[in-house]
Scaffold this active site. Structure first.
Site, PDB file in Angstrom:
ATOM      1  N   ILE A 384      -0.277  -3.469   4.069  1.00  0.00           N
ATOM      2  CA  ILE A 384      -0.162  -2.032   4.349  1.00  0.00           C
ATOM      3  C   ILE A 384      -0.646  -1.720   5.761  1.00  0.00           C
ATOM      4  O   ILE A 384       0.046  -1.063   6.539  1.00  0.00           O
ATOM      5  CB  ILE A 384      -0.937  -1.208   3.291  1.00  0.00           C
ATOM      6  CG1 ILE A 384      -0.255  -1.377   1.933  1.00  0.00           C
ATOM      7  CG2 ILE A 384      -1.012   0.266   3.680  1.00  0.00           C
ATOM      8  CD1 ILE A 384      -0.950  -0.718   0.768  1.00  0.00           C
ATOM      9  N   ASP A 403     -10.086  -6.662  10.846  1.00  0.00           N
ATOM     10  CA  ASP A 403      -9.904  -7.353   9.563  1.00  0.00           C
ATOM     11  C   ASP A 403     -10.913  -8.491   9.493  1.00  0.00           C
ATOM     12  O   ASP A 403     -11.248  -9.093  10.526  1.00  0.00           O
ATOM     13  CB  ASP A 403      -8.476  -7.920   9.456  1.00  0.00           C
ATOM     14  CG  ASP A 403      -8.092  -8.247   8.020  1.00  0.00           C
ATOM     15  OD1 ASP A 403      -7.189  -7.580   7.485  1.00  0.00           O
ATOM     16  OD2 ASP A 403      -8.700  -9.171   7.421  1.00  0.00           O
ATOM     17  N   ASP A 486      -7.122   9.320  -1.551  1.00  0.00           N
ATOM     18  CA  ASP A 486      -6.134   9.130  -2.630  1.00  0.00           C
ATOM     19  C   ASP A 486      -6.730   8.358  -3.804  1.00  0.00           C
ATOM     20  O   ASP A 486      -6.163   8.346  -4.895  1.00  0.00           O
ATOM     21  CB  ASP A 486      -4.935   8.359  -2.051  1.00  0.00           C
ATOM     22  CG  ASP A 486      -3.782   8.233  -3.027  1.00  0.00           C
ATOM     23  OD1 ASP A 486      -3.423   9.252  -3.642  1.00  0.00           O
ATOM     24  OD2 ASP A 486      -3.236   7.120  -3.184  1.00  0.00           O
ATOM     25  N   GLU A 491     -11.552   7.653 -11.819  1.00  0.00           N
ATOM     26  CA  GLU A 491     -10.282   8.388 -11.883  1.00  0.00           C
ATOM     27  C   GLU A 491      -9.966   8.700 -13.341  1.00  0.00           C
ATOM     28  O   GLU A 491     -10.265   7.884 -14.221  1.00  0.00           O
ATOM     29  CB  GLU A 491      -9.154   7.545 -11.272  1.00  0.00           C
ATOM     30  CG  GLU A 491      -9.387   7.285  -9.787  1.00  0.00           C
ATOM     31  CD  GLU A 491      -8.312   6.417  -9.131  1.00  0.00           C
ATOM     32  OE1 GLU A 491      -7.351   6.031  -9.825  1.00  0.00           O
ATOM     33  OE2 GLU A 491      -8.445   6.138  -7.932  1.00  0.00           O
ATOM     34  N   HIS A 514      -4.186   9.414  -6.629  1.00  0.00           N
ATOM     35  CA  HIS A 514      -3.824   7.988  -6.541  1.00  0.00           C
ATOM     36  C   HIS A 514      -2.296   7.813  -6.583  1.00  0.00           C
ATOM     37  O   HIS A 514      -1.757   7.141  -7.465  1.00  0.00           O
ATOM     38  CB  HIS A 514      -4.481   7.198  -7.688  1.00  0.00           C
ATOM     39  CG  HIS A 514      -4.585   5.726  -7.388  1.00  0.00           C
ATOM     40  ND1 HIS A 514      -5.579   4.928  -7.870  1.00  0.00           N
ATOM     41  CD2 HIS A 514      -3.793   4.890  -6.655  1.00  0.00           C
ATOM     42  CE1 HIS A 514      -5.414   3.679  -7.458  1.00  0.00           C
ATOM     43  NE2 HIS A 514      -4.321   3.640  -6.716  1.00  0.00           N
ATOM     44  N   ILE A 515      -1.652   8.451  -5.623  1.00  0.00           N
ATOM     45  CA  ILE A 515      -0.175   8.448  -5.617  1.00  0.00           C
ATOM     46  C   ILE A 515       0.397   7.733  -4.405  1.00  0.00           C
ATOM     47  O   ILE A 515       1.576   7.870  -4.104  1.00  0.00           O
ATOM     48  CB  ILE A 515       0.387   9.898  -5.657  1.00  0.00           C
ATOM     49  CG1 ILE A 515      -0.315  10.761  -4.604  1.00  0.00           C
ATOM     50  CG2 ILE A 515       0.306  10.487  -7.051  1.00  0.00           C
ATOM     51  CD1 ILE A 515       0.406  12.029  -4.245  1.00  0.00           C
ATOM     52  N   GLY A 516      -0.458   6.970  -3.711  1.00  0.00           N
ATOM     53  CA  GLY A 516       0.029   6.264  -2.520  1.00  0.00           C
ATOM     54  C   GLY A 516       1.299   5.480  -2.817  1.00  0.00           C
ATOM     55  O   GLY A 516       2.254   5.468  -2.038  1.00  0.00           O
ATOM     56  N   GLY A 517       1.309   4.823  -3.970  1.00  0.00           N
ATOM     57  CA  GLY A 517       2.464   3.984  -4.312  1.00  0.00           C
ATOM     58  C   GLY A 517       3.386   4.656  -5.307  1.00  0.00           C
ATOM     59  O   GLY A 517       4.291   4.019  -5.847  1.00  0.00           O
TER      60      GLY A 517
HETATM   61  N1  LIG Z   1      -3.225   4.355  -2.940  1.00  0.00           N
HETATM   62  C1  LIG Z   1      -2.360   3.609  -3.542  1.00  0.00           C
HETATM   63  O1  LIG Z   1      -1.607   4.078  -4.387  1.00  0.00           O
HETATM   64  C2  LIG Z   1      -2.264   2.164  -3.179  1.00  0.00           C
HETATM   65  C3  LIG Z   1      -1.031   1.546  -3.238  1.00  0.00           C
HETATM   66  C4  LIG Z   1      -0.954   0.211  -2.886  1.00  0.00           C
HETATM   67  C5  LIG Z   1      -2.091  -0.481  -2.507  1.00  0.00           C
HETATM   68  N2  LIG Z   1      -3.279   0.138  -2.501  1.00  0.00           N
HETATM   69  C6  LIG Z   1      -4.504  -0.552  -2.074  1.00  0.00           C
HETATM   70  O2  LIG Z   1      -4.442  -0.677  -0.646  1.00  0.00           O
HETATM   71  C7  LIG Z   1      -5.237  -1.776  -0.234  1.00  0.00           C
HETATM   72  C8  LIG Z   1      -4.482  -2.618   0.768  1.00  0.00           C
HETATM   73  O3  LIG Z   1      -3.346  -3.171   0.198  1.00  0.00           O
HETATM   74  P1  LIG Z   1      -2.568  -4.367   0.920  1.00  0.00           P
HETATM   75  O4  LIG Z   1      -1.357  -4.636   0.147  1.00  0.00           O
HETATM   76  O5  LIG Z   1      -2.443  -4.105   2.361  1.00  0.00           O
HETATM   77  O6  LIG Z   1      -3.621  -5.546   0.690  1.00  0.00           O
HETATM   78  P2  LIG Z   1      -3.732  -6.892   1.492  1.00  0.00           P
HETATM   79  O7  LIG Z   1      -4.488  -7.808   0.629  1.00  0.00           O
HETATM   80  O8  LIG Z   1      -2.415  -7.313   2.016  1.00  0.00           O
HETATM   81  O9  LIG Z   1      -4.655  -6.494   2.736  1.00  0.00           O
HETATM   82  C9  LIG Z   1      -6.008  -6.220   2.667  1.00  0.00           C
HETATM   83  C10 LIG Z   1      -6.628  -6.673   3.966  1.00  0.00           C
HETATM   84  O10 LIG Z   1      -7.962  -6.211   4.017  1.00  0.00           O
HETATM   85  C11 LIG Z   1      -8.740  -7.219   4.607  1.00  0.00           C
HETATM   86  N3  LIG Z   1     -10.145  -6.944   4.252  1.00  0.00           N
HETATM   87  C12 LIG Z   1     -10.744  -7.090   3.052  1.00  0.00           C
HETATM   88  N4  LIG Z   1     -12.013  -6.689   3.100  1.00  0.00           N
HETATM   89  C13 LIG Z   1     -12.216  -6.253   4.360  1.00  0.00           C
HETATM   90  C14 LIG Z   1     -13.325  -5.695   5.015  1.00  0.00           C
HETATM   91  N5  LIG Z   1     -14.470  -5.479   4.381  1.00  0.00           N
HETATM   92  N6  LIG Z   1     -13.191  -5.384   6.320  1.00  0.00           N
HETATM   93  C15 LIG Z   1     -12.027  -5.595   6.968  1.00  0.00           C
HETATM   94  N7  LIG Z   1     -10.950  -6.124   6.406  1.00  0.00           N
HETATM   95  C16 LIG Z   1     -11.041  -6.431   5.100  1.00  0.00           C
HETATM   96  C17 LIG Z   1      -8.176  -8.487   4.064  1.00  0.00           C
HETATM   97  O11 LIG Z   1      -8.525  -9.604   4.829  1.00  0.00           O
HETATM   98  C18 LIG Z   1      -6.689  -8.183   4.115  1.00  0.00           C
HETATM   99  O12 LIG Z   1      -6.110  -8.571   5.313  1.00  0.00           O
HETATM  100  C19 LIG Z   1      -5.622  -2.504  -1.517  1.00  0.00           C
HETATM  101  O13 LIG Z   1      -6.919  -2.109  -1.878  1.00  0.00           O
HETATM  102  C20 LIG Z   1      -4.638  -1.976  -2.537  1.00  0.00           C
HETATM  103  O14 LIG Z   1      -5.155  -2.070  -3.823  1.00  0.00           O
HETATM  104  C21 LIG Z   1      -3.390   1.459  -2.817  1.00  0.00           C
HETATM  105  O1  LIG Z   2       0.209   2.789  -9.328  1.00  0.00           O
HETATM  106  C1  LIG Z   2      -0.953   2.520  -9.493  1.00  0.00           C
HETATM  107  O2  LIG Z   2      -1.582   2.790 -10.530  1.00  0.00           O
HETATM  108  C2  LIG Z   2      -1.736   1.761  -8.431  1.00  0.00           C
HETATM  109  C3  LIG Z   2      -1.159   1.829  -7.066  1.00  0.00           C
HETATM  110  C4  LIG Z   2      -1.984   1.071  -6.060  1.00  0.00           C
HETATM  111  O3  LIG Z   2      -3.315   1.382  -6.142  1.00  0.00           O
HETATM  112  C5  LIG Z   2      -1.779  -0.396  -6.099  1.00  0.00           C
HETATM  113  O4  LIG Z   2      -2.759  -1.131  -6.231  1.00  0.00           O
HETATM  114  O5  LIG Z   2      -0.646  -0.816  -5.933  1.00  0.00           O
END
Ligand SMILES: NC(=O)c1ccc[n+]([C@@H]2O[C@H](COP(=O)([O-])OP(=O)(O)OC[C@H]3O[C@@H](n4cnc5c(N)ncnc54)[C@H](O)[C@@H]3O)[C@@H](O)[C@H]2O)c1
Ligand SMILES: O=C(O)CC[C@@H](O)C(=O)O
Length: 631
Positions: A384, A403, A486, A491, A514-517
């Site tokens: 992301i 990172d 989000d 939750e 929590h609607i990012g995705g």
């Molecule tokens: N809001 C939503 O609906 C939603 C949707 C999808 C994903 N997410 C969340 O978003 C986050 C990122 O997703 P992603 O697919 O990019 O994950 P990813 O695993 O591809 O990337 C996470 C990155 O964070 C780095 N990282 C971990 N701890 C760290 C720290 N303390 N400091 C700096 N870097 C650190 C990792 O090395 C990695 O590169 C996850 O927590 C995921 O669960 C939320």
């Molecule tokens: O849709 C969900 O419940 C979670 C979405 C997001 O946090 C994820 O980890 O992909």
């Protein structure tokens, strides 16, 4: 009836074939007929009423034949069509028909004219087919049928079976009432309601066993040779409103799918999971070690999202449960939301809109900024974070990232060597780290202090990574000029529960559930991706993209049986597996091994003919966690 032999009485329409033959004949014979549509419907209705035992059979036949207006030449096309519509599980179990040809009888209220050519291809003997025969006039038109045949009468199947006077056990497999009648007459040991093609409620209740495929019938009678395990025995539990595409895919695969719209708490899940083979969740349901203790049949967990911090991955490994997620499917949706929120916060858009709804007109540029030329600090440059970097740069933001792992800078993004460095140069800070436990409260008072005055803060990653009290204090003090959150440490489990948070009512603070995705595109992508990974794992043993299992992409299984052995990672287990195989003179066709810190995953493909005792011996190897055979 007893002499140890088994006789199999199989119905034809909607059992041997997926369809009712006279319905298909109608489509052929009424081609170009002015009343075609109407007549086809009538024929189908009469078939259904008859199958439910609500219409006298002879009447039903007479009525349908009159509507059909069919000819001998139509039967050729009918046979061609029916050949393509043999029930799928019958197609894959040709070996069963071959092996038991002497004891398989087709008893049908349909017609030999089309049944014999179809079933002969499955080694069924023509003399073992009992059905009606058409009568034709000189021009070849179907004008009636052989009225002396009991099979055109109610209870005809019973009469036919009496005449046959079969020795041994009698098993009836069929979808209709007339099949059940055989059991009622005391002429069969068991009646199996066959539901692969149709389900007739009144039959289901009466059956000794409901069999959704021939595989199930063969499995319960210990005769399965085509596939190792009937798919209908795989119970899938899908929680948290996963997209219907996932349900559809898993049902199509033949699994027994149960759906629940919300998440379940630990106690509820412990109860529900007992007989579940595949669990599908999103971010709310906690799959804890305690839940896993209650899971007696669990083989895989699908996280229909990215994050897997809600699952005790190590406990899953120890239990031999493979976990899959969708690492890319919703990333774009999160990025788009983050961009929208950055702009909205820089313009105080939400507060302004709220005022307008209250009737307050507050036209002013105070505290509103373009995003062009501002610095965006991305913490966590994964799927992301990196994607956000590219989009943000195209909008004119200057991107910094930090990172914990070495990451390639995309475009002109600048890498920061510490979190402090990133915080001190960023006008906007956005969190995209994963939810590992070490990240709990990684962002608190200390980090807010280092941030620039009047900076913007976003968290769309995981709720527990931010100290909420510190965030609240910094918004109230004005240090943070705006925030978009989000994800939250707590939750609500479903849309019916209240959202409770200290952040409610704070100024220029966007709170989203929590609607990012949560976009249609993302949810559909996920629903295509995760079930396929799970089905591939179940069907081939492949673990590619599993988040906890050693990743192995396996070739498709051809002419072999596949032994899947999951064991604690101890020295010498592979040697023990191979010793057992050697002791049983087994020819190994292929072998694949991968380990991680907790488990070893060994796949051995072997020749189909082998001493079945080897299975028991492999299961009994010390430190075995799970063992299954695939074919
Ligand atoms: N809001 C939503 O609906 C939603 C949707 C999808 C994903 N997410 C969340 O978003 C986050 C990122 O997703 P992603 O697919 O990019 O994950 P990813 O695993 O591809 O990337 C996470 C990155 O964070 C780095 N990282 C971990 N701890 C760290 C720290 N303390 N400091 C700096 N870097 C650190 C990792 O090395 C990695 O590169 C996850 O927590 C995921 O669960 C939320
Ligand atoms: O849709 C969900 O419940 C979670 C979405 C997001 O946090 C994820 O980890 O992909």
């Amino acid at each position: 009836m007893r002499n140890g032999k088994k006789n199999f009485i199989i119905d034809f329409d909607s059992t041997f074939t997926q369809v009712e033959a006279l319905d298909v004949l109608a489509e052929i014979s009424l081609e170009g007929h002015p009343e075609r549509k109407d007549r086809i419907k009538k024929i189908k209705d009469i078939t259904d009423v008859g199958m439910n035992g609500e219409l006298n059979l002879r009447e039903s036949l007479d009525q349908r034949l009159a509507l059909l207006d069919a000819h001998k030449k139509d039967l050729e096309s009918l046979v061609e069509r029916l050949k393509k519509q043999v029930s799928k599980s019958f197609k894959r179990n040709k070996e069963f028909f071959n092996e038991h040809a002497d004891r398989i009888f087709i008893i049908s209220n349909g017609f030999k004219d089309f049944i014999v050519p179809i079933v002969s291809e499955y080694h069924v003997k023509p003399e073992n087919v009992f059905a009606n025969s058409f009568e034709f006039d000189e021009s070849g038109k179907i004008v009636g049928y052989d009225r002396d045949n009991a099979l055109s009468l109610n209870n005809g199947k019973v009469e036919q079976l009496r005449k046959l006077n079969l020795q041994g056990d009698v098993y009836v497999i069929g979808d209709g009432y007339t099949d059940y009648e055989i059991k009622v007459a005391g002429l069969a040991n068991k009646f199996y309601a066959f539901t692969e093609n149709v389900e007739r409620e009144n039959i289901l209740e009466k059956a000794d066993h409901v069999t959704p495929s021939l595989d199930e019938f063969l499995y319960i009678n210990k005769m399965n040779t085509a596939i190792s395990y009937p798919k209908n025995r795989i119970n899938v539990l899908l929680l948290e409103n996963v997209h219907p595409r996932a349900i559809e895919q898993m049902k199509h695969e033949g699994y027994n799918v149960e759906v629940y719209p919300a998440g379940l708490d630990e106690d509820e899940l412990c109860e529900k999971i007992k007989n579940v083979s595949v669990l599908g969740i999103r971010s709310k349901t906690q799959v804890t070690a305690r839940v896993l203790e209650s899971a007696n049949r669990l083989i895989a967990v699908g996280a229909f999202c990215i994050g897997t911090n809600q699952i005790d991955l190590e406990a899953c490994l120890k239990k031999g449960v493979a976990v899959f997620n969708a690492p890319f499917s919703n990333t774009r949706s999160v990025v788009e939301l983050a961009i929208a929120e950055i702009i909205a916060l820089m313009r105080k858009l939400f507060d302004r809109s709220t005022f307008m709804h209250q009737g307050k007109w507050d036209k002013s540029a105070k505290g509103s900024f373009e995003i062009r030329g501002k610095s965006l600090g991305i913490i966590g440059y994964g799927n992301i974070g990196a994607q956000l970097s590219v989009l943000a740069e195209s909008l004119g933001l200057i991107v910094y990232y930090y990172d914990v792992e070495e990451k390639l800078a995309l475009g002109n993004a600048r890498k920061c060597h510490s979190l402090q460095e990133l915080l001190s140069v960023s006008d906007i800070v956005t969190l995209h780290v994963d939810g590992r436990p070490e990240n709990k409260n990684m962002f608190g008072e200390e980090q807010f202090n280092i941030m620039r005055d009047k900076a913007i803060f976003l968290n769309l990653s995981r709720g527990h990574v931010v100290d909420i009290a510190a965030l609240k204090a910094n918004i109230e003090s004005g240090k943070i000029a705006g925030a978009a959150i989000d994800v939250f440490p707590q939750e609500p489990k479903s849309n019916n529960e209240e959202f409770i948070s200290e952040l409610r009512t704070l100024p220029n603070t966007i709170l989203s559930p929590h609607i990012g995705g949560s976009t249609i595109e993302a949810q559909e992508n996920i629903a295509n991706f995760v079930p396929n990974k799970i089905m591939d794992y179940i069907n081939t043993g492949s673990t590619s993209n599993s988040v906890n299992f050693p990743n192995l992409q396996l070739p498709t299984l051809e002419n072999a049986h596949r032994l899947i052995h999951i064991h604690e990672n101890m020295p010498g287990i592979l040697a023990r597996i191979n010793k057992v195989l050697a002791d049983h003179d087994i020819n190994i066709v292929g072998q694949y091994l991968k380990t991680n810190e907790v488990i070893g995953y060994v796949i051995t493909d072997i020749d189909k003919e082998y001493d079945k005792e080897v299975i028991k011996a492999l299961r009994n190897i010390e430190h075995t966690i799970k063992f299954r055979v695939l074919y």
